[in-house]
Design a protein around this motif. Structure first.
Motif, mmCIF file in Angstrom:
data_model
loop_
_atom_site.group_PDB
_atom_site.id
_atom_site.type_symbol
_atom_site.label_atom_id
_atom_site.label_comp_id
_atom_site.label_asym_id
_atom_site.label_seq_id
_atom_site.Cartn_x
_atom_site.Cartn_y
_atom_site.Cartn_z
ATOM 1 N N GLY A 1 0.719 -1.040 0.016
ATOM 2 C CA GLY A 1 0.008 0.190 -0.103
ATOM 3 C C GLY A 1 0.770 1.259 0.094
ATOM 4 N N THR B 1 3.598 4.202 -1.554
ATOM 5 C CA THR B 1 3.845 4.722 -2.471
ATOM 6 C C THR B 1 5.414 4.713 -2.826
ATOM 7 O OG1 THR B 1 1.928 6.288 -2.653
ATOM 8 C CG2 THR B 1 3.847 6.736 -4.046
ATOM 9 N N LYS C 1 5.976 -4.141 -7.139
ATOM 10 C CA LYS C 1 4.785 -4.597 -7.077
ATOM 11 C C LYS C 1 4.517 -5.927 -6.234
ATOM 12 C CE LYS C 1 1.886 -3.191 -8.831
ATOM 13 N NZ LYS C 1 1.024 -2.095 -8.322
ATOM 14 N N ALA D 1 3.388 -2.476 -3.159
ATOM 15 C CA ALA D 1 3.655 -1.029 -3.287
ATOM 16 C C ALA D 1 2.721 -0.621 -4.682
ATOM 17 C CB ALA D 1 4.789 -0.480 -3.457
ATOM 18 N N LYS D 2 2.259 0.803 -4.715
ATOM 19 C CA LYS D 2 1.819 1.558 -5.804
ATOM 20 C C LYS D 2 3.233 2.063 -6.150
ATOM 21 C CE LYS D 2 -0.295 5.808 -7.207
ATOM 22 N NZ LYS D 2 -1.001 7.168 -6.774
ATOM 23 N N VAL E 1 5.224 4.407 -9.146
ATOM 24 C CA VAL E 1 5.584 5.541 -9.815
ATOM 25 C C VAL E 1 6.705 5.472 -10.385
ATOM 26 C CG1 VAL E 1 5.240 8.075 -10.216
ATOM 27 C CG2 VAL E 1 3.762 6.683 -8.535
ATOM 28 N N ARG F 1 5.015 1.184 -17.876
ATOM 29 C CA ARG F 1 3.450 0.779 -17.889
ATOM 30 C C ARG F 1 3.490 -0.682 -17.953
ATOM 31 N NH1 ARG F 1 2.818 5.662 -20.645
ATOM 32 N NH2 ARG F 1 2.489 7.322 -19.306
ATOM 33 N N ASP G 1 2.024 1.637 -11.788
ATOM 34 C CA ASP G 1 0.608 2.106 -11.648
ATOM 35 C C ASP G 1 0.679 3.338 -12.346
ATOM 36 O OD1 ASP G 1 -0.637 0.058 -9.620
ATOM 37 O OD2 ASP G 1 1.494 0.670 -8.814
#
Length: 334
Positions: free
Chosen positions: A140, A142, A161, A165-166, A168, A181, A186
């Motif tokens: 959860g 970032t 992932k 985690a999210k 970026v 991507r 994400d």
């Protein structure tokens, strides 16, 4: 045997393909018939005497390999000729044979291709140490990944992932953003090429903040350095962890008042140091990497493959930051 040798200080164009004597394994060593050698940034630095390791010339660059055991040194147990392995060599990998310490060798699963195995240890080993040991990334959270299309960046996307985690991804082109991507990021953002003046630095910081959201990034994975570091640090969350991986864009000077204002940590990541100090932890990490690979959660992304005689081109390709994923030199037949 054939080897691609550095005979003088310079770039990859100075490498020479030569015939040289077969190395003999000493006590506690294995001789490996090399099938594939992965290329990493230290391979370029070592040629220019800019790396902390400075081997006596002539030497072959190439810090991680996959291959088959060819001969055992005195006292070696548990290995036999023909065993598949991956290994850290630090240098010597761009050759048909190399000698490696048993401590630096790991068995390669029968269903894992040699080229992918050669691309696993340094980037994924560094990254699992970074995100698990040093970054303590939790589900959860970032995670902001700089240089997310390079070898370590791709590993950070996949392992981030796998940890829930999210992720970026920050990259230097839209092509690389699309690749990030596809690999599972994400979100992805594109930044410009440094160096940056004060206004450009502020704009980059604003872009990082917009990409990670108002709460900031709980962990920042930085294998880039240079003028990208401070803008990224300004986008960190309260009590976030800034992970220092490497400096292909230069060694940054960070204003430490940011660490105070953000209540954050700046943490160094040196996988070679972990190898020297806690080899059992390294083996646990490698076992976890193989498990994730078997589950399809990670897979080394190989963009280009070069033959041994073009190994210098492989190093140049990486140095020019053209790579998306990994570059591998295929030395022998599997």
């Amino acid at each position: 045997m054939k080897a691609l040798m550095s005979v003088g200080v310079g770039g990859p164009e100075t490498l020479q393909l030569v015939e040289t004597a077969m190395p003999e394994p000493g006590a506690g060593e294995l001789r490996v018939r090399i099938i594939a050698c992965s290329i990493n940034y230290p391979d370029a630095l070592i040629l220019e005497d800019k790396y902390q390791l400075k081997p006596e010339r002539p030497f072959a660059p190439g810090g991680e390999v996959a291959g088959v055991v060819d001969a055992l040194g005195p006292g070696v147990e548990g290995w036999a000729p023909g065993d598949r392995l991956i290994a850290i060599t630090f240098y010597g990998g761009l050759a048909e044979y190399a000698v490696v310490p048993v401590a630096n060798a790991f068995r390669l699963p029968a269903d894992m291709p040699f080229a992918e195995g050669a691309a696993l240890l340094i980037t994924y080993g560094t990254t699992i140490h970074a995100l698990v040991d040093r970054g303590e990334v939790q589900p959860g959270e970032t995670l902001l990944v700089l240089g997310a299309a390079g070898g370590t960046g791709v590993a950070a996307i996949e392992i981030g992932k796998a940890l829930g985690a999210k992720v970026v991804a920050a990259v230097s082109s839209e092509e690389k953003a699309e690749a990030a991507r596809r690999l599972g990021a994400d979100a992805a953002m594109v930044y410009g090429r440094g160096p940056f003046d004060k206004e450009a630095s502020k704009a980059l910081s604003a872009s990082f903040k917009a990409a990670v959201g108002p709460d900031g990034a709980n962990a920042i994975y930085d294998p880039v350095g240079g003028d990208y570091a401070e803008p990224a640090l300004r986008a960190i969350a309260w009590e976030g962890r800034y992970l220092v991986i490497g400096f292909p864009a230069g060694i940054p000077r960070l204003p430490l008042n940011l660490a105070l204002l953000k209540g954050c940590d700046i943490r160094g990541v040196l996988w070679a140091g972990l190898m020297a100090r806690d080899p059992e932890r390294v083996r646990e990490h490698v076992a976890q990497l193989f498990h994730w690979w078997s589950e399809g959660k990670i897979r080394p992304s190989i963009q280009h493959r070069f033959p041994l005689e073009r190994g210098g081109e492989a190093i140049a390709w990486l140095s020019d930051r053209k790579a998306i994923g990994k570059i591998v030199v295929e030395v022998g037949a599997g």
